[in-house]
Design an enzyme around this catalytic site. Structure first.
Site, PDB file in Angstrom:
ATOM      1  N   GLU A  54      -5.946  -7.855  -0.369  1.00 32.97           N
ATOM      2  CA  GLU A  54      -6.240  -7.650   1.052  1.00 32.97           C
ATOM      3  C   GLU A  54      -7.574  -6.958   1.211  1.00 32.97           C
ATOM      4  OE1 GLU A  54      -3.037  -5.901   3.621  1.00 32.97           O
ATOM      5  OE2 GLU A  54      -4.668  -4.634   4.357  1.00 32.97           O
ATOM      6  N   GLU A  77       0.825  -1.220   0.000  1.00 28.50           N
ATOM      7  CA  GLU A  77       0.000   0.000   0.000  1.00 28.50           C
ATOM      8  C   GLU A  77       0.851   1.259   0.000  1.00 28.50           C
ATOM      9  OE1 GLU A  77      -2.814  -0.070   3.229  1.00 28.50           O
ATOM     10  OE2 GLU A  77      -3.925  -1.741   2.373  1.00 28.50           O
TER      11      GLU A  77
HETATM   12  C1  IDC Z   1      -2.896  -3.558  10.615  1.00 28.85           C
HETATM   13  C2  IDC Z   1      -3.214  -4.604  11.651  1.00 28.85           C
HETATM   14  C3  IDC Z   1      -3.063  -3.983  13.013  1.00 28.85           C
HETATM   15  C4  IDC Z   1      -1.669  -3.407  13.148  1.00 28.85           C
HETATM   16  C5  IDC Z   1      -1.355  -2.451  12.012  1.00 28.85           C
HETATM   17  C6  IDC Z   1       0.089  -2.012  12.061  1.00 28.85           C
HETATM   18  O1  IDC Z   1      -4.511  -5.107  11.424  1.00 28.85           O
HETATM   19  O2  IDC Z   1      -3.272  -4.943  14.040  1.00 28.85           O
HETATM   20  O3  IDC Z   1      -1.557  -2.716  14.376  1.00 28.85           O
HETATM   21  O4  IDC Z   1      -1.595  -3.096  10.767  1.00 28.85           O
HETATM   22  O5  IDC Z   1       0.413  -1.132  11.050  1.00 28.85           O
HETATM   23  C7  IDC Z   1      -3.954  -2.158   5.873  1.00 28.85           C
HETATM   24  C8  IDC Z   1      -2.591  -2.759   5.923  1.00 28.85           C
HETATM   25  C9  IDC Z   1      -2.497  -3.738   7.061  1.00 28.85           C
HETATM   26  C10 IDC Z   1      -3.232  -3.250   8.276  1.00 28.85           C
HETATM   27  C11 IDC Z   1      -4.726  -3.217   7.931  1.00 28.85           C
HETATM   28  C12 IDC Z   1      -5.622  -2.794   9.075  1.00 28.85           C
HETATM   29  O6  IDC Z   1      -2.178  -3.327   4.701  1.00 28.85           O
HETATM   30  O7  IDC Z   1      -1.128  -3.937   7.340  1.00 28.85           O
HETATM   31  O8  IDC Z   1      -3.012  -4.148   9.331  1.00 28.85           O
HETATM   32  N1  IDC Z   1      -4.907  -2.316   6.806  1.00 28.85           N
HETATM   33  O9  IDC Z   1      -5.310  -1.507   9.504  1.00 28.85           O
HETATM   34  N2  IDC Z   1      -4.425  -1.383   4.930  1.00 28.85           N
HETATM   35  C13 IDC Z   1      -5.667  -0.985   5.253  1.00 28.85           C
HETATM   36  C14 IDC Z   1      -5.994  -1.579   6.464  1.00 28.85           C
END
Ligand code: IDC
Length: 342
Positions: free
Chosen positions: A261, A171
């Site tokens: 994702e 991302e």
């Molecule tokens: C999130 C995890 C969360 C963690 C965070 C850290 O769910 O527990 O604390 O990352 O950066 C994304 C990302 C993905 C995220 C997820 C939810 O690719 O890494 O994971 N998310 O926030 N993009 C949109 C949402």
């Protein structure tokens, strides 16, 4: 009607019902004759906006993503991945290798969790997405050289296997990180390095604004390479019709999309579980034949996670219903074709 004809009629009618209710073989990780998804689909290719099998049939792959491997690498093993294949009917596993936040740049040994994911996928006959999880580092150019080194090594070791799918920047984000300025130049450099070794496995490119602006990528797609797809990410509690419109715009321009994702929660990974909004999205993905991977296998206790807080601390798989969060139970049923998606 003579009783005999009536019996034959009933038998035929029930056979038809069985046939029409049986899940389409294309949605099975392992089919009734024991053939794995990779044995059946072989070398994937891009056909227009669609993902296709080696024989040129359109397919929609469905599966699960790991959580950040630096936190939940214990699930990136054969036992868990086999459980997901056999009990969840998972066709594709995504190994999410963060770069920062304790990820690969700071802690290169995390790569071993990608390798164990790949080895399991090869053994189990499923596809595996090798995800270079650009996130808090925003601009993919920051670690471009490391990405080239990493993907060169993966392609050299595994590029001949049809199981491999490369995802080269999860991302990209930030106001100053644009498609033409940073993302496309990065993608062309990394794709060039992969293609020098691996001519045909699918490569998925991230899109601006946390992989939401597929319409922007569609204005100026990558031209010089084949088997390139673009990713769209969504979280059902946050993103809806507006983002689906963007996807439709991109598809209309001919952009092949792979949702590497998505979550049933809001964009934080928590904030509630949204099954109804998720179903609207699943139906949209089905309609367009877009492959998807759900975020993610963890026991942190956040709503997008598949396990309840502290379940399966050792990473053994064999989860029972009580181990699964509402999202985990929902996604398992969707993958098993037990929830009808219109
Ligand atoms: C999130 C995890 C969360 C963690 C965070 C850290 O769910 O527990 O604390 O990352 O950066 C994304 C990302 C993905 C995220 C997820 C939810 O690719 O890494 O994971 N998310 O926030 N993009 C949109 C949402």
């Amino acid at each position: 009607m003579k009783p005999m004809y009536k019996t034959i009629g009933i038998v035929l009618a029930s056979m038809l019902t069985i046939i029409s209710c049986a899940p389409d073989d294309r949605f099975l990780a392992v089919d009734k004759s024991g053939k794995t998804v990779v044995e059946r689909f072989g070398q994937l290719q891009v056909m227009g906006t669609r993902l296709g099998t080696q024989d040129g049939k359109p397919v929609q792959l469905r599966g699960m993503s790991s959580f950040g491997l630096q936190w939940a690498g214990k699930y990136a093993n054969e036992a868990v991945i086999q459980w997901l294949r056999d009990d969840w009917n998972m066709q594709v596993w995504r190994a999410a290798m963060y770069l920062t936040q304790g990820g690969y740049i700071e802690n290169p040994v995390i790569k071993e969790k990608v390798i164990s994911s790949i080895e399991a996928a090869l053994k189990l006959g499923i596809y595996v997405i090798v995800d270079w999880h650009v996130l808090s580092d925003k601009n993919p150019l920051v670690y471009k050289d490391k990405a080239i080194e990493f993907f060169t090594d993966i392609a050299q070791r595994y590029g001949t296997y049809p199981n491999i799918i490369y995802e080269i920047c999860n991302e990209p984000n930030g106001k100053d990180v644009t498609w033409q300025g940073q993302i496309k130049p990065y993608a062309e450099a990394v794709i060039g390095a992969i293609r020098a070794i691996d001519p045909d496995n699918i490569i998925i490119v991230g899109t601006p604004n946390w992989s939401q602006d597929v319409d922007v990528a569609a204005e100026d797609p990558i031209k010089d390479y084949k088997s390139i797809m673009y990713t769209l990410h969504f979280y059902a509690g946050t993103h809806g019709e507006e983002l689906r419109k963007k996807a439709e715009k991109a598809l209309a321009k001919g952009l092949p999309i792979f949702v590497t994702e998505w979550g049933t929660s809001d964009a934080s990974g928590g904030g509630g579980f949204y099954p109804d909004q998720s179903k609207v999205w699943l139906s949209f993905l089905k309609k367009h034949g877009i492959s998807w991977v759900n975020w993610s296998v963890n026991n942190k206790g956040e709503e997008s996670g598949t396990l309840v807080y502290n379940a399966d601390r050792e990473g053994k798989g064999r989860w029972q219903d009580a181990d699964l969060s509402p999202s985990g139970r929902f996604i398992r049923k969707v993958l098993r074709n037990e929830i009808r998606i219109p």
